[in-house]
Design a protein around this motif. Structure first.
Motif, PDB file in Angstrom:
ATOM      1  N   MET A  32       0.829  -1.207   0.000  1.00 51.39           N
ATOM      2  CA  MET A  32       0.000   0.000   0.000  1.00 51.39           C
ATOM      3  C   MET A  32       0.864   1.258   0.000  1.00 51.39           C
ATOM      4  N   THR A  33       1.967   1.255   0.750  1.00 52.39           N
ATOM      5  CA  THR A  33       2.876   2.406   0.763  1.00 52.39           C
ATOM      6  C   THR A  33       3.444   2.630  -0.636  1.00 52.39           C
ATOM      7  N   LEU A  34       3.809   1.556  -1.307  1.00 48.03           N
ATOM      8  CA  LEU A  34       4.358   1.683  -2.650  1.00 48.03           C
ATOM      9  C   LEU A  34       3.283   2.125  -3.639  1.00 48.03           C
ATOM     10  N   TYR A  35       2.064   1.586  -3.526  1.00 49.08           N
ATOM     11  CA  TYR A  35       0.963   2.041  -4.391  1.00 49.08           C
ATOM     12  C   TYR A  35       0.740   3.545  -4.216  1.00 49.08           C
ATOM     13  N   ARG A  36       0.788   4.012  -2.993  1.00 45.75           N
ATOM     14  CA  ARG A  36       0.599   5.453  -2.748  1.00 45.75           C
ATOM     15  C   ARG A  36       1.709   6.272  -3.391  1.00 45.75           C
ATOM     16  N   ALA A  37       2.949   5.809  -3.283  1.00 44.40           N
ATOM     17  CA  ALA A  37       4.076   6.517  -3.896  1.00 44.40           C
ATOM     18  C   ALA A  37       3.923   6.543  -5.420  1.00 44.40           C
ATOM     19  N   ILE A  38       3.496   5.433  -5.997  1.00 46.01           N
ATOM     20  CA  ILE A  38       3.293   5.370  -7.443  1.00 46.01           C
ATOM     21  C   ILE A  38       2.187   6.337  -7.856  1.00 46.01           C
ATOM     22  N   ASN A  39       1.068   6.305  -7.150  1.00 45.58           N
ATOM     23  CA  ASN A  39      -0.051   7.185  -7.490  1.00 45.58           C
ATOM     24  C   ASN A  39       0.269   8.661  -7.288  1.00 45.58           C
ATOM     25  N   ALA A  40       1.197   8.956  -6.381  1.00 44.13           N
ATOM     26  CA  ALA A  40       1.616  10.344  -6.156  1.00 44.13           C
ATOM     27  C   ALA A  40       2.668  10.786  -7.178  1.00 44.13           C
ATOM     28  N   ASP A  42       5.730   9.492  -7.269  1.00 41.72           N
ATOM     29  CA  ASP A  42       7.023   9.449  -6.594  1.00 41.72           C
ATOM     30  C   ASP A  42       7.789   8.149  -6.814  1.00 41.72           C
ATOM     31  N   PHE A  43       7.243   7.253  -7.601  1.00 40.72           N
ATOM     32  CA  PHE A  43       7.924   5.981  -7.869  1.00 40.72           C
ATOM     33  C   PHE A  43       7.530   5.533  -9.270  1.00 40.72           C
ATOM     34  N   PRO A  44       8.492   5.068 -10.073  1.00 42.49           N
ATOM     35  CA  PRO A  44       8.188   4.699 -11.459  1.00 42.49           C
ATOM     36  C   PRO A  44       7.415   3.387 -11.567  1.00 42.49           C
ATOM     37  N   ALA A  45       6.436   3.386 -12.450  1.00 42.95           N
ATOM     38  CA  ALA A  45       5.656   2.179 -12.716  1.00 42.95           C
ATOM     39  C   ALA A  45       4.990   2.325 -14.071  1.00 42.95           C
ATOM     40  N   ILE A  46       4.525   1.216 -14.577  1.00 41.65           N
ATOM     41  CA  ILE A  46       3.792   1.181 -15.833  1.00 41.65           C
ATOM     42  C   ILE A  46       2.395   0.649 -15.522  1.00 41.65           C
ATOM     43  N   ARG A  47       1.371   1.343 -16.033  1.00 39.12           N
ATOM     44  CA  ARG A  47      -0.008   0.888 -15.817  1.00 39.12           C
ATOM     45  C   ARG A  47      -0.521   0.286 -17.122  1.00 39.12           C
ATOM     46  N   ILE A  48      -0.989  -0.951 -17.024  1.00 39.86           N
ATOM     47  CA  ILE A  48      -1.597  -1.622 -18.166  1.00 39.86           C
ATOM     48  C   ILE A  48      -2.970  -2.094 -17.729  1.00 39.86           C
ATOM     49  N   ARG A  49      -3.988  -1.442 -18.259  1.00 39.57           N
ATOM     50  CA  ARG A  49      -5.381  -1.781 -17.937  1.00 39.57           C
ATOM     51  C   ARG A  49      -5.627  -1.908 -16.439  1.00 39.57           C
ATOM     52  N   GLY A  50      -5.111  -0.973 -15.702  1.00 39.17           N
ATOM     53  CA  GLY A  50      -5.343  -0.954 -14.265  1.00 39.17           C
ATOM     54  C   GLY A  50      -4.309  -1.681 -13.434  1.00 39.17           C
ATOM     55  N   ARG A  57      14.690  -2.520 -14.215  1.00 40.95           N
ATOM     56  CA  ARG A  57      15.814  -1.621 -14.473  1.00 40.95           C
ATOM     57  C   ARG A  57      15.754  -0.383 -13.575  1.00 40.95           C
ATOM     58  N   ALA A  58      14.564   0.147 -13.329  1.00 42.68           N
ATOM     59  CA  ALA A  58      14.433   1.318 -12.460  1.00 42.68           C
ATOM     60  C   ALA A  58      14.891   0.998 -11.045  1.00 42.68           C
ATOM     61  N   VAL A  59      14.485  -0.163 -10.539  1.00 41.35           N
ATOM     62  CA  VAL A  59      14.898  -0.580  -9.195  1.00 41.35           C
ATOM     63  C   VAL A  59      16.410  -0.784  -9.160  1.00 41.35           C
ATOM     64  N   ASP A  60      16.940  -1.477 -10.163  1.00 45.86           N
ATOM     65  CA  ASP A  60      18.388  -1.736 -10.215  1.00 45.86           C
ATOM     66  C   ASP A  60      19.197  -0.446 -10.279  1.00 45.86           C
ATOM     67  N   GLU A  61      18.749   0.503 -11.091  1.00 48.26           N
ATOM     68  CA  GLU A  61      19.477   1.768 -11.232  1.00 48.26           C
ATOM     69  C   GLU A  61      19.434   2.592  -9.943  1.00 48.26           C
ATOM     70  N   MET A  62      18.304   2.564  -9.247  1.00 51.16           N
ATOM     71  CA  MET A  62      18.219   3.280  -7.967  1.00 51.16           C
ATOM     72  C   MET A  62      19.207   2.691  -6.969  1.00 51.16           C
ATOM     73  N   ALA A  75      13.478   8.278  -5.074  1.00 54.83           N
ATOM     74  CA  ALA A  75      12.843   7.514  -6.149  1.00 54.83           C
ATOM     75  C   ALA A  75      12.033   8.404  -7.073  1.00 54.83           C
ATOM     76  N   ALA A  76      11.578   9.547  -6.595  1.00 51.03           N
ATOM     77  CA  ALA A  76      10.788  10.454  -7.441  1.00 51.03           C
ATOM     78  C   ALA A  76      11.594  10.922  -8.647  1.00 51.03           C
ATOM     79  N   GLY A  77      12.906  10.905  -8.545  1.00 46.45           N
ATOM     80  CA  GLY A  77      13.745  11.285  -9.674  1.00 46.45           C
ATOM     81  C   GLY A  77      13.670  10.295 -10.822  1.00 46.45           C
ATOM     82  N   TRP A  78      13.197   9.089 -10.561  1.00 49.96           N
ATOM     83  CA  TRP A  78      13.065   8.064 -11.592  1.00 49.96           C
ATOM     84  C   TRP A  78      11.645   8.000 -12.135  1.00 49.96           C
ATOM     85  N   ALA A  79      10.731   8.692 -11.517  1.00 42.00           N
ATOM     86  CA  ALA A  79       9.337   8.675 -11.969  1.00 42.00           C
ATOM     87  C   ALA A  79       9.114   9.818 -12.946  1.00 42.00           C
ATOM     88  N   PRO A  80       8.367   9.570 -14.022  1.00 37.07           N
ATOM     89  CA  PRO A  80       8.075  10.655 -14.958  1.00 37.07           C
ATOM     90  C   PRO A  80       7.192  11.694 -14.286  1.00 37.07           C
TER      91      PRO A  80
END
Length: 87
Positions: A32-40, A42-50, A57-62, A75-80
């Motif tokens: 849930m903490t990570l979902y909140r960061a993604i939705n804000a 602050d963390f890179p992710a890809i959304r495909i149909r929800g 690679r993003a995790v490895d580079e961080m 981590a926000a530096g890696w999020a668009p």
């Protein structure tokens, strides 16, 4: 032409994407903490149909940046930027 993805086309070195739950466990936090960061944004992710997936690679580079600079990585530096690329 799109090439089909099969077992032989996946990198031998590991997965290309992780689920949010997998990344949360790796980082020692709740999903849930990570979902909140993604939705804000602050963390890179890809959304495909929800469904959200995190590029390995993003995790490895961080991790590599934190180790090589011996400092805290935001981590926000890696999020668009939020809503960038949305139509």
């Amino acid at each position: 032409m799109v090439q089909p993805v099969g077992p032989q086309s996946i990198s031998e070195s590991g997965p290309r994407f992780y689920s949010v739950g997998q990344v949360a466990r790796m980082l020692g936090m709740s999903a849930m903490t990570l979902y909140r960061a993604i939705n804000a944004g602050d963390f890179p992710a890809i959304r495909i149909r929800g469904r959200l997936i995190v590029p390995a690679r993003a995790v490895d580079e961080m991790v590599e940046t934190a180790i090589s600079t011996q400092s805290v990585v935001d981590a926000a530096g890696w999020a668009p930027e939020k809503n960038a690329g949305r139509r």
